[in-house]
Design a protein around this motif. Structure first.
Motif, mmCIF file in Angstrom:
data_model
loop_
_atom_site.group_PDB
_atom_site.id
_atom_site.type_symbol
_atom_site.label_atom_id
_atom_site.label_comp_id
_atom_site.label_asym_id
_atom_site.label_seq_id
_atom_site.Cartn_x
_atom_site.Cartn_y
_atom_site.Cartn_z
ATOM 1 N N GLN A 1 2.574 6.663 11.237
ATOM 2 C CA GLN A 1 2.147 6.019 11.428
ATOM 3 C C GLN A 1 1.376 5.884 13.097
ATOM 4 O O GLN A 1 1.126 6.759 13.919
ATOM 5 C CB GLN A 1 1.276 5.709 10.597
ATOM 6 C CG GLN A 1 0.590 6.789 9.279
ATOM 7 C CD GLN A 1 0.061 5.829 7.981
ATOM 8 O OE1 GLN A 1 -0.024 4.163 8.643
ATOM 9 N NE2 GLN A 1 0.224 6.369 7.206
ATOM 10 N N ARG B 1 2.883 7.957 15.749
ATOM 11 C CA ARG B 1 2.076 9.723 15.584
ATOM 12 C C ARG B 1 1.246 8.753 16.815
ATOM 13 O O ARG B 1 0.487 10.018 17.330
ATOM 14 C CB ARG B 1 1.048 9.640 14.250
ATOM 15 C CG ARG B 1 0.428 11.081 14.072
ATOM 16 C CD ARG B 1 -0.627 11.433 13.324
ATOM 17 N NE ARG B 1 0.981 11.781 12.181
ATOM 18 C CZ ARG B 1 0.139 11.221 11.093
ATOM 19 N NH1 ARG B 1 -0.996 10.769 10.031
ATOM 20 N NH2 ARG B 1 1.284 11.454 10.286
ATOM 21 N N THR C 1 -5.828 9.780 14.740
ATOM 22 C CA THR C 1 -4.236 8.817 14.888
ATOM 23 C C THR C 1 -4.989 7.980 13.095
ATOM 24 O O THR C 1 -4.547 8.011 11.775
ATOM 25 C CB THR C 1 -3.696 7.785 15.286
ATOM 26 O OG1 THR C 1 -4.635 7.210 15.930
ATOM 27 C CG2 THR C 1 -2.665 9.309 15.951
ATOM 28 N N ALA D 1 -3.793 8.525 9.347
ATOM 29 C CA ALA D 1 -3.291 6.777 9.193
ATOM 30 C C ALA D 1 -4.426 7.326 7.415
ATOM 31 O O ALA D 1 -3.397 7.158 5.980
ATOM 32 C CB ALA D 1 -3.426 6.085 9.731
ATOM 33 N N GLU E 1 -3.211 9.392 4.398
ATOM 34 C CA GLU E 1 -2.019 8.989 3.876
ATOM 35 C C GLU E 1 -2.918 8.031 3.298
ATOM 36 O O GLU E 1 -1.717 8.326 1.651
ATOM 37 C CB GLU E 1 -1.468 9.237 5.089
ATOM 38 C CG GLU E 1 -0.703 10.727 5.868
ATOM 39 C CD GLU E 1 0.384 10.180 6.776
ATOM 40 O OE1 GLU E 1 1.229 10.509 7.100
ATOM 41 O OE2 GLU E 1 0.077 8.808 7.372
#
Lengths: 291, 81
Positions: free
Chosen positions: A166, A169, B42, B46, B49
Motif C-alpha cells: 500500500q 502504491r 491509494t 488500501a 484490501e
C-alpha cells in the motif's frame, strides 16, 4: 476538566549510548501507578498524524492511574539517528531498551499499546517474550525476557507485506498524477533487493527497513495466553468490522490469545492530513482503562 | 455483504464527505469530485484490501474503476467473488 489541575508527572529522558539514544516521554500518575503502558508509534506519516492522540491518551492513562511512556524509534522524532539509515531490528532493539528501563523503574510488566504498524512491533516483542518465558527460569532477562502484560492494538496492520504494497502504491499513484514515467511495484522491489533506497511519500526508508517490514505478519507471533484488546474503526452504520478483521480475530483466538474487540467511531486520524479531534476514540479508551 | 453500502462507507471515510453515505450508483467520482486525487485512490484501495482481505495488483488499477460509485462497487464485487 479537573484532570488538568491534578496533572501527571512528566519526564523526558534519553536512553542508550550517544549516537543511538532513544527519546522517551513518560506520563506517570501522582500516586503509585496501577500498571505501565508503552506506546509503539506507527510508520512515517502515520506516526505524525497520531502524535496528538498519543499524548492525549497518555494523559488519560495517567489520570486513570496508569503510567504511560511514549517513545520515538531511532531516526524519528527526537531520537538519535537518521531515518534513511535505521532498520526494523534497530527499532525492536529500541523497544527492548525502553522495556528494560520501565522494568527497572517500575517493576511492572507493561501493556504494549501500538497504533497501525506499531502493533506488529508490539506483537513481535510480546511473541519473543512469550517464547523466552517458556524456557525454564530464563535469566537472560534482557529486553526480550521482560514480561508483557498484554497488547492494546489500535487499527492494527496485520500484514507487513500488504502494508508495504500500500505504501508503494502511493508512490505509483503520485507518479501517475505528475505524469512521470511508469514505476511498478516490481521495479521498486528490485531496487530494494539491490539495496537501493526508494523515496515514498516524502520519506526515504532504507531498503533493509522495507524488506524487514514486509516479513512481519501478525499471525507469525506466539501470543498464546496474552490479553489482546483490538480497537477497530467502524464507519457510520457499521456495527461490526470487515470480514478480514473477523477472520484475523478467529486466528488469534485459535493461537491462544485472549482477544477482545472494541469498535470506535470518528475520524480515521492515521490517514488524514488535517488534524482532527478524536473524542469518540478517547471515550472508548477511557472506558477500557477507568480510574 | 451489501457491496454498495461498503462502497459508500469507504468513500465517506476516505473522502471525509458526509454526502457519500447517500451516493447512488451513478454518482461520478474521478474527475467530478475535487476530493478525488491520487492519494484518495491509494487510501480507497488500501481500505478495500483491509476490509475484504483481498489483494489488488498494479495492473488491475485503472481510472475506469473510479469513474462512478457503481463502477467502484462492481470492482469490489469482483474482488469478493
Amino acid at each position: 476538566m479537573t484532570a488538568v489541575a491534578t496533572g501527571e508527572q512528566l519526564s523526558a529522558r534519553y536512553l542508550g549510548v550517544p549516537g543511538e539514544r532513544v527519546f522517551t516521554l513518560s506520563f506517570q500518575p501522582q500516586q503509585a501507578a496501577r500498571g505501565q503502558v508503552l506506546y509503539l508509534p506507527p510508520f512515517a506519516e502515520e506516526m505524525n498524524r497520531c502524535r496528538a492522540l498519543a499524548a492525549a491518551q497518555a494523559r488519560q492513562f495517567a489520570a486513570a492511574g496508569y503510567g504511560c511512556t511514549l517513545m520515538d524509534y531511532r531516526g524519528t522524532g527526537d531520537s538519535d539517528g537518521v531515518f534513511e539509515a535505521v532498520s526494523l531490528q534497530d527499532w525492536l532493539a529500541d523497544v527492548g531498551l525502553v522495556l528494560d528501563d520501565i522494568a527497572q523503574r517500575y517493576s511492572q510488566p507493561p501493556l504494549l499499546w501500538g497504533i497501525r504498524s506499531g502493533c506488529l512491533l508490539g506483537a513481535c516483542t510480546a511473541g519473543a517474550a512469550n517464547a523466552s518465558s517458556t524456557v525454564t527460569n530464563s535469566t537472560a532477562a534482557s529486553a526480550i525476557g521482560t514480561r508483557i502484560a498484554g497488547l492494546l492494538m489500535l487499527q492494527p496492520v496485520v500484514s507487513g507485506r500488504r502494508f508495504v504494497r500500500q505504501l508503494v502504491r502511493q508512490r505509483i499513484a503520485a507518479a501517475v498524477e505528475r505524469g512521470a514515467g511508469e514505476t511498478s511495484s516490481e521495479d521498486i522491489q528490485q531496487r530494494w533487493q539491490a539495496g537501493e533506497s526508494v523515496e515514498i511519500g516524502g520519506y526515504q526508508p532504507s531498503a533493509r527497513l522495507m524488506l524487514e517490514l514486509e516479513q512481519m505478519e501478525l499471525t507469525d507471533f506466539n501470543l498464546a495466553g496474552l490479553p489482546l484488546r483490538w480497537l477497530e474503526h467502524l464507519g457510520e452504520g457499521q456495527d461490526e468490522p470487515g470480514l478480514a478483521v473477523q477472520r484475523m480475530l478467529d486466528t488469534l483466538r485459535e493461537g491462544g490469545a485472549q482477544v477482545e474487540l472494541h469498535g470506535f467511531a470518528g475520524p480515521a486520524i492515521w490517514q488524514l492530513n488535517e488534524r482532527a479531534a478524536t473524542p469518540e476514540l478517547l471515550d472508548v479508551l477511557g472506558a477500557l482503562y477507568r480510574p | 455483504m451489501d457491496t454498495l453500502a461498503l462502497t459508500r462507507r469507504i468513500l465517506k471515510t476516505n473522502l471525509q464527505l458526509e454526502e457519500a453515505a447517500h451516493f447512488d450508483r451513478d454518482v461520478a467520482l474521478l474527475g467530478a469530485l475535487p476530493e478525488f486525487n491520487s492519494l484518495t485512490i491509494t487510501s480507497i484501495l488500501a481500505a478495500i484490501e483491509d476490509e475484504t482481505g483481498c489483494e489488488i495488483h498494479d495492473d488491475e488499477i485503472s481510472g475506469e474503476i473510479f469513474e462512478s460509485v457503481g463502477s467502484l462497487a462492481d470492482f469490489i464485487d469482483e474482488k469478493l467473488a
